[in-house]
Motif scaffolding. Structure first.
Motif, PDB file in Angstrom:
ATOM      1  N   SER A   1      19.736 -16.510  29.336  1.00  0.00           N
ATOM      2  CA  SER A   1      19.444 -15.287  28.413  1.00  0.00           C
ATOM      3  C   SER A   1      20.328 -14.084  28.846  1.00  0.00           C
ATOM      4  CB  SER A   1      17.902 -14.703  28.827  1.00  0.00           C
ATOM      5  OG  SER A   1      17.150 -15.766  28.217  1.00  0.00           O
TER       6      SER A   1
ATOM      7  N   HIS B   1      23.425 -13.880  27.268  1.00  0.00           N
ATOM      8  CA  HIS B   1      24.223 -13.387  26.325  1.00  0.00           C
ATOM      9  C   HIS B   1      23.584 -12.570  25.345  1.00  0.00           C
ATOM     10  CE1 HIS B   1      21.279 -16.305  24.762  1.00  0.00           C
ATOM     11  NE2 HIS B   1      21.452 -15.916  23.529  1.00  0.00           N
TER      12      HIS B   1
ATOM     13  N   GLY C   1      13.441  -8.778  21.257  1.00  0.00           N
ATOM     14  CA  GLY C   1      14.533  -9.495  21.699  1.00  0.00           C
ATOM     15  C   GLY C   1      15.641  -9.010  20.889  1.00  0.00           C
TER      16      GLY C   1
ATOM     17  N   SER D   1      18.692  -8.181  21.345  1.00  0.00           N
ATOM     18  CA  SER D   1      19.977  -8.755  21.797  1.00  0.00           C
ATOM     19  C   SER D   1      20.028 -10.120  21.360  1.00  0.00           C
ATOM     20  CB  SER D   1      20.462  -8.394  23.230  1.00  0.00           C
ATOM     21  OG  SER D   1      19.563  -9.162  24.021  1.00  0.00           O
ATOM     22  N   SER D   2      19.242 -10.749  21.176  1.00  0.00           N
ATOM     23  CA  SER D   2      19.365 -12.216  20.631  1.00  0.00           C
ATOM     24  C   SER D   2      20.441 -12.289  19.525  1.00  0.00           C
ATOM     25  CB  SER D   2      18.159 -12.705  20.370  1.00  0.00           C
ATOM     26  OG  SER D   2      17.470 -12.158  19.353  1.00  0.00           O
TER      27      SER D   2
ATOM     28  N   LYS E   1      22.249  -4.785  27.570  1.00  0.00           N
ATOM     29  CA  LYS E   1      21.642  -5.495  26.335  1.00  0.00           C
ATOM     30  C   LYS E   1      21.133  -4.037  25.312  1.00  0.00           C
ATOM     31  CE  LYS E   1      20.482  -9.969  27.546  1.00  0.00           C
ATOM     32  NZ  LYS E   1      19.391 -11.114  27.570  1.00  0.00           N
TER      33      LYS E   1
ATOM     34  N   MET F   1      22.400 -20.111  27.066  1.00  0.00           N
ATOM     35  CA  MET F   1      21.226 -19.917  26.206  1.00  0.00           C
ATOM     36  C   MET F   1      20.036 -19.835  27.262  1.00  0.00           C
ATOM     37  SD  MET F   1      19.795 -19.452  23.401  1.00  0.00           S
ATOM     38  CE  MET F   1      20.927 -19.971  22.099  1.00  0.00           C
TER      39      MET F   1
ATOM     40  N   LYS G   1      25.248 -14.826  19.298  1.00  0.00           N
ATOM     41  CA  LYS G   1      25.417 -16.124  18.900  1.00  0.00           C
ATOM     42  C   LYS G   1      26.220 -16.751  20.031  1.00  0.00           C
ATOM     43  CE  LYS G   1      23.509 -18.085  15.894  1.00  0.00           C
ATOM     44  NZ  LYS G   1      22.501 -18.959  15.832  1.00  0.00           N
TER      45      LYS G   1
ATOM     46  N   ALA H   1      14.629  -5.066  24.788  1.00  0.00           N
ATOM     47  CA  ALA H   1      15.575  -6.038  25.371  1.00  0.00           C
ATOM     48  C   ALA H   1      15.576  -5.782  26.908  1.00  0.00           C
ATOM     49  CB  ALA H   1      17.062  -5.648  24.810  1.00  0.00           C
TER      50      ALA H   1
ATOM     51  N   ASN I   1      20.838 -22.630  19.222  1.00  0.00           N
ATOM     52  CA  ASN I   1      19.584 -21.933  18.902  1.00  0.00           C
ATOM     53  C   ASN I   1      18.538 -22.360  19.895  1.00  0.00           C
ATOM     54  OD1 ASN I   1      19.670 -20.167  16.237  1.00  0.00           O
ATOM     55  ND2 ASN I   1      20.555 -22.143  15.789  1.00  0.00           N
ATOM     56  N   ARG I   2      17.334 -21.283  20.297  1.00  0.00           N
ATOM     57  CA  ARG I   2      16.377 -21.715  21.007  1.00  0.00           C
ATOM     58  C   ARG I   2      15.705 -23.138  20.741  1.00  0.00           C
ATOM     59  NH1 ARG I   2      15.970 -18.859  26.116  1.00  0.00           N
ATOM     60  NH2 ARG I   2      16.955 -16.979  25.889  1.00  0.00           N
TER      61      ARG I   2
ATOM     62  N   GLN J   1       7.983 -18.031  22.696  1.00  0.00           N
ATOM     63  CA  GLN J   1       8.464 -18.120  24.080  1.00  0.00           C
ATOM     64  C   GLN J   1       7.515 -17.884  25.139  1.00  0.00           C
ATOM     65  OE1 GLN J   1      12.441 -16.120  24.488  1.00  0.00           O
ATOM     66  NE2 GLN J   1      13.042 -16.777  22.296  1.00  0.00           N
TER      67      GLN J   1
END
Length: 325
Positions: free
Chosen positions: A315, A317, A147, A149-150, A176, A312, A320, A171, A40-41, A240
């Motif tokens: 960015s 991805h 976000g 696509s997170s 994404k 991560m 998860k 996104a 995770n961030r 962020q």
């Protein structure tokens, strides 16, 4: 056991796979032999020295894991050695073993394998607590997810669609956004090319978004408030884009809108247990039926955590990133 340690804050190379003492489950805790942990961030911030674990939590990063119960601490009922579980943690998921308060355990959902289950606790608890328990998203309302696509975003899209809401996402880039569309997103906004305030205004005939789930923070605060519908609810769960910004209270008052800001890690055991119980009641049946699913981008051996952190931070991805023991 072995765990990912952080001898000194820094870049991904600061993560060191090392031998450490085994944890011992205390009152109301179980010991879990970890199969996988989610990235995770917040783990990145901890590695950089900006997000220390709360008092009493393991010093190792990792806010969620899956695995098998190997021991029960005093006072634990309802669980048995050998049970396959996933868990919300205050830390320690990047390790071969972790002690977990029993109230933060969830059974591995039907149809989900043990490793993949590590992708679920943090995102389901975050989305359900903020979008539904606090912001009370209702069928027919519009949810804007920044976000999309997170890991958080992919779960928010699915849960909101499952309850009959309309979903807008921001996104970066067409790939994404295409992933968000496949999960059910109705309104796709490329934040690199489009102004989400104007896009939401057009898509809702000027009404705005009823609920906004925001990971950006300060940079988006004014625009988020402008985007809210009358009686809208803005849920801030990340920074962020910075921690400090001006807020036009006149705009907020004119819309009878609300702004909340929450995190999971520092909440009390009772609060976390209540959220986990709600997730088990409302979200687990949706996962078991296949209507909602965990989205895993990549699985990496835990000793290669530095590479997972580089991914991560890139960015690139969708969904998860997991670490396996």
């Amino acid at each position: 056991m072995h765990a990912i340690t952080i001898p000194e804050p820094g870049g991904p190379e600061a993560l060191v796979w090392a031998e450490v003492p085994d944890p011992v489950p205390g009152e109301g805790e179980v010991l879990v032999d970890v199969a996988a942990g989610g990235v995770n961030r917040a783990d990145v911030l901890q590695r950089q020295g900006f997000y220390p674990p709360p008092a009493g939590a393991p010093p190792y990063p990792g806010l969620e894991c899956s695995g098998r119960i190997s021991a029960l601490g005093p006072g634990v009922t309802g669980w048995a050695v050998g049970d396959e579980v996933c868990a919300l943690l205050a830390g320690g998921g990047y390790a071969e073993k972790v002690a977990v308060p029993a109230g933060q355990l969830l059974p591995v959902p039907e149809g989900v394998d043990l490793v993949t289950a590590a992708a679920l606790p943090e995102v389901t608890a975050t989305v359900w607590s903020n979008v539904f328990m606090i912001s009370h998203l209702r069928p027919g309302e519009t949810l804007l997810v920044h976000g999309g696509s997170s890991g958080i975003g992919t779960m928010a899209i699915q849960l909101a669609k499952a309850v009959g809401a309309r979903v807008a996402v921001t996104a970066g880039g067409p790939k994404k956004l295409a992933s968000c569309r496949e999960l059910g997103a109705d309104i796709l906004i490329d934040y690199r090319e489009q102004d989400f305030v104007e896009e939401i205004r057009q898509a809702t005939d000027g009404a705005g978004a009823d609920v906004i789930l925001d990971i950006v923070g300060a940079k988006y605060l004014a625009k988020n408030v402008e985007t809210l519908a009358v009686n809208g609810r803005l849920a801030i769960i990340g920074m962020q884009g910075g921690a400090k910004a001006e807020l036009n209270l006149g705009t907020l008052l004119s819309k009878s809108a609300a702004v909340t800001a929450t995190g999971l890690r520092a909440r009390s055991l009772a609060q976390k247990a209540a959220i986990i119980a709600a997730v088990r009641e409302h979200v687990w049946p949706l996962i078991g039926s296949g209507r909602v699913r965990p989205i895993v981008y990549r699985t990496t051996p835990m000793r290669e955590a530095p590479e997972a952190h580089r991914l991560m931070e890139s960015s690139e991805h969708v969904g998860k990133i997991l670490l396996t023991t």
